[in-house]
Design a protein around this motif. Structure first.
Motif, short mmCIF file in Angstrom:
data_model
loop_
_atom_site.label_atom_id
_atom_site.label_comp_id
_atom_site.label_asym_id
_atom_site.label_seq_id
_atom_site.Cartn_x
_atom_site.Cartn_y
_atom_site.Cartn_z
N GLY A 49 -20.83 28.42 -109.83
CA GLY A 49 -20.68 28.12 -108.41
C GLY A 49 -19.55 27.17 -108.06
N ARG A 50 -18.57 27.02 -108.94
CA ARG A 50 -17.46 26.11 -108.67
C ARG A 50 -16.33 26.38 -109.65
NH1 ARG A 50 -17.30 22.18 -112.64
NH2 ARG A 50 -19.18 21.97 -113.92
N TYR A 51 -15.15 25.86 -109.32
CA TYR A 51 -14.06 25.84 -110.28
C TYR A 51 -14.35 24.74 -111.31
CZ TYR A 51 -10.90 28.81 -107.50
OH TYR A 51 -10.31 29.85 -106.84
N GLY A 52 -13.85 24.93 -112.51
CA GLY A 52 -14.03 23.93 -113.55
C GLY A 52 -13.08 22.77 -113.38
N HIS A 53 -13.37 21.67 -114.05
CA HIS A 53 -12.49 20.50 -114.06
C HIS A 53 -11.70 20.49 -115.36
CE1 HIS A 53 -11.14 16.31 -114.17
NE2 HIS A 53 -11.28 16.34 -112.85
N PRO A 54 -10.43 20.11 -115.32
CA PRO A 54 -9.63 20.09 -116.56
C PRO A 54 -10.28 19.30 -117.70
CG PRO A 54 -8.19 19.84 -114.68
CD PRO A 54 -9.60 19.80 -114.14
N SER A 55 -11.01 18.23 -117.38
CA SER A 55 -11.63 17.43 -118.44
C SER A 55 -12.71 18.22 -119.18
CB SER A 55 -12.22 16.15 -117.87
OG SER A 55 -13.27 16.43 -116.96
N VAL A 94 -6.97 25.56 -142.67
CA VAL A 94 -6.33 25.61 -141.36
C VAL A 94 -7.13 26.56 -140.46
CG1 VAL A 94 -4.23 26.15 -140.06
CG2 VAL A 94 -4.06 25.19 -142.39
N THR A 95 -7.55 26.07 -139.33
CA THR A 95 -8.25 26.93 -138.37
C THR A 95 -7.30 27.33 -137.25
OG1 THR A 95 -9.05 25.17 -136.89
CG2 THR A 95 -10.40 25.70 -138.83
N VAL A 96 -7.53 28.52 -136.71
CA VAL A 96 -6.69 29.06 -135.64
C VAL A 96 -7.62 29.64 -134.58
CG1 VAL A 96 -4.82 30.65 -135.04
CG2 VAL A 96 -4.93 29.67 -137.36
N ASN A 97 -7.57 29.09 -133.40
CA ASN A 97 -8.47 29.54 -132.33
C ASN A 97 -7.76 29.61 -130.99
OD1 ASN A 97 -11.22 29.58 -133.72
ND2 ASN A 97 -10.60 27.48 -134.16
N LEU A 98 -8.42 30.28 -130.06
CA LEU A 98 -7.97 30.30 -128.67
C LEU A 98 -9.05 29.72 -127.79
CD1 LEU A 98 -7.03 33.48 -129.83
CD2 LEU A 98 -5.73 33.21 -127.74
N LEU A 99 -8.64 29.06 -126.73
CA LEU A 99 -9.56 28.58 -125.71
C LEU A 99 -9.13 29.19 -124.38
CD1 LEU A 99 -11.99 26.80 -125.08
CD2 LEU A 99 -10.42 24.87 -124.77
N LEU A 100 -10.05 29.92 -123.76
CA LEU A 100 -9.70 30.73 -122.59
C LEU A 100 -10.25 30.11 -121.32
CD1 LEU A 100 -10.57 34.25 -124.08
CD2 LEU A 100 -8.51 32.84 -124.44
N PRO A 101 -9.40 29.61 -120.45
CA PRO A 101 -9.89 29.06 -119.19
C PRO A 101 -10.22 30.16 -118.20
CG PRO A 101 -7.50 28.94 -119.23
CD PRO A 101 -7.94 29.49 -120.58
N GLY A 102 -11.24 29.90 -117.40
CA GLY A 102 -11.49 30.75 -116.25
C GLY A 102 -10.81 30.10 -115.06
N ARG A 148 -14.44 31.13 -124.44
CA ARG A 148 -14.22 31.04 -122.99
C ARG A 148 -14.83 29.76 -122.44
NH1 ARG A 148 -16.16 36.20 -123.30
NH2 ARG A 148 -18.03 35.65 -122.13
N CYS A 149 -14.11 29.12 -121.55
CA CYS A 149 -14.62 27.98 -120.79
C CYS A 149 -14.42 28.38 -119.34
CB CYS A 149 -13.83 26.72 -121.15
SG CYS A 149 -14.39 25.23 -120.30
N ASP A 150 -15.40 29.12 -118.78
CA ASP A 150 -15.17 29.79 -117.50
C ASP A 150 -16.37 29.75 -116.55
OD1 ASP A 150 -16.94 31.56 -118.68
OD2 ASP A 150 -15.65 33.31 -118.53
N GLY A 151 -17.37 28.92 -116.84
CA GLY A 151 -18.51 28.85 -115.95
C GLY A 151 -19.31 30.13 -115.84
N GLY A 152 -19.14 31.02 -116.84
CA GLY A 152 -19.87 32.29 -116.84
C GLY A 152 -19.16 33.41 -116.11
N LEU A 153 -17.87 33.20 -115.74
CA LEU A 153 -17.13 34.18 -114.93
C LEU A 153 -17.08 35.56 -115.58
CD1 LEU A 153 -15.29 34.90 -112.53
CD2 LEU A 153 -13.37 34.01 -113.87
N VAL A 154 -16.68 35.60 -116.86
CA VAL A 154 -16.63 36.88 -117.57
C VAL A 154 -18.03 37.23 -118.05
CG1 VAL A 154 -15.67 38.11 -119.56
CG2 VAL A 154 -14.24 36.51 -118.28
N ARG A 155 -18.52 38.38 -117.65
CA ARG A 155 -19.94 38.71 -117.89
C ARG A 155 -20.20 39.26 -119.28
NH1 ARG A 155 -22.39 37.93 -112.84
NH2 ARG A 155 -20.86 36.65 -111.74
N GLY A 156 -19.16 39.58 -120.05
CA GLY A 156 -19.38 40.04 -121.41
C GLY A 156 -19.70 38.87 -122.33
#
Length: 257
Positions: free
Chosen positions: A219-225, A175-183, A248-256
């Motif tokens: 340079g943009r907001y992400g798309h839900p897809s 069983v895997t347990v993960n988080l996916l973080l939107p920007g 993270r799926c954030d287009g590079g927003l978080v710099r860490g």
């Protein structure tokens, strides 16, 4: 890549719109038997009717028996879920200096308690069959707390700590347990946050959005897809060695890193 989800059962919480709807669509497209959830049964069934291999199940996860009702509806439709996607509305925007003890309780009730209850219901069958995927839709605020979202930062960080602990405990059971973080993904929730920030800073929503876009390397907001594609991979068979991760799926927003 074959995600090997055909015939698997996926329960996607709060999936009649926004990120949840995009994830449900992606999993159904991969052949998963998908349960679409919303507070209103008619809305959930309408959303499910647009997808292959899907049924709608109305249940309010914040009600005392909501998680049990949703789990039972899933079992009746397809059997115990192989994939559990935890998702739900975030707490209201608030500054850290403004929250009360009641707000703290509310953040826990919204962001933590129903998800842990669903996990406790779904996990035994996953462990028994030696295969399961638990994925939580979080927030980039887990990696870098967001201004004016103190309650979200609080509740989502608490759930993240629990999930990281759980991941180590069930990894040997398949069983895997993960988080996916939107920007900044273009959803109604993002619009609500932008509107609240505009009111707080006495600016237009368009100005707030332009400022947000300027901070995103893509340079943009992400798309839900785009977010849903990452979610589908984390729920897949090929992702069997990925667990305890906050991606993270954030287009590079978080710099860490």
């Amino acid at each position: 890549m074959d995600l090997a989800l055909s015939g698997r059962t996926a329960l996607v919480c709060s999936s009649t719109q926004g990120l949840g709807a995009a994830i449900a669509s992606a999993l159904a497209a991969e052949g998963a038997n998908t349960v679409v959830n919303g507070r209103h049964d008619a809305q959930a069934k309408e959303a499910a009717a647009r997808l292959p291999h899907a049924v709608g199940a109305g249940a309010d996860l914040l009600s005392p028996n909501g998680p049990e009702e949703l789990f039972q509806a899933t079992v009746e439709a397809f059997g115990p879920p192989d994939v559990l996607v935890l998702n739900g509305p975030g707490p209201r925007p608030a500054q850290a200096t403004d929250i009360t003890a009641a707000d703290v309780d509310s953040a826990f009730e919204t962001s933590v308690r129903p998800h842990i209850r669903l996990i406790s219901l779904a996990l035994p069958a996953m462990r028994a069959r030696g295969w399961g995927r638990i994925l939580a839709v979080g927030s980039s605020g887990i990696a870098a707390p967001l201004a004016n979202l103190a309650l979200s930062n609080l509740g989502r960080a608490g759930l993240a700590g629990y999930l990281k602990t759980l991941a180590a405990e069930v990894a040997a059971d398949g069983v895997t347990v993960n988080l996916l973080l939107p920007g900044r993904i273009r959803t109604e929730r993002t619009r609500t946050v932008d509107t609240a920030n505009a009111a707080r800073t006495h600016r237009s929503v368009a100005d707030v959005e332009r400022e947000s876009v300027a901070a995103i390397p893509a340079g943009r907001y992400g798309h839900p897809s785009e977010f849903a594609a990452a979610a589908a991979f984390l729920c897949s068979a090929p992702a069997s060695y990925v667990t305890g991760v906050a991606l993270r799926c954030d287009g590079g927003l978080v710099r860490g890193l």
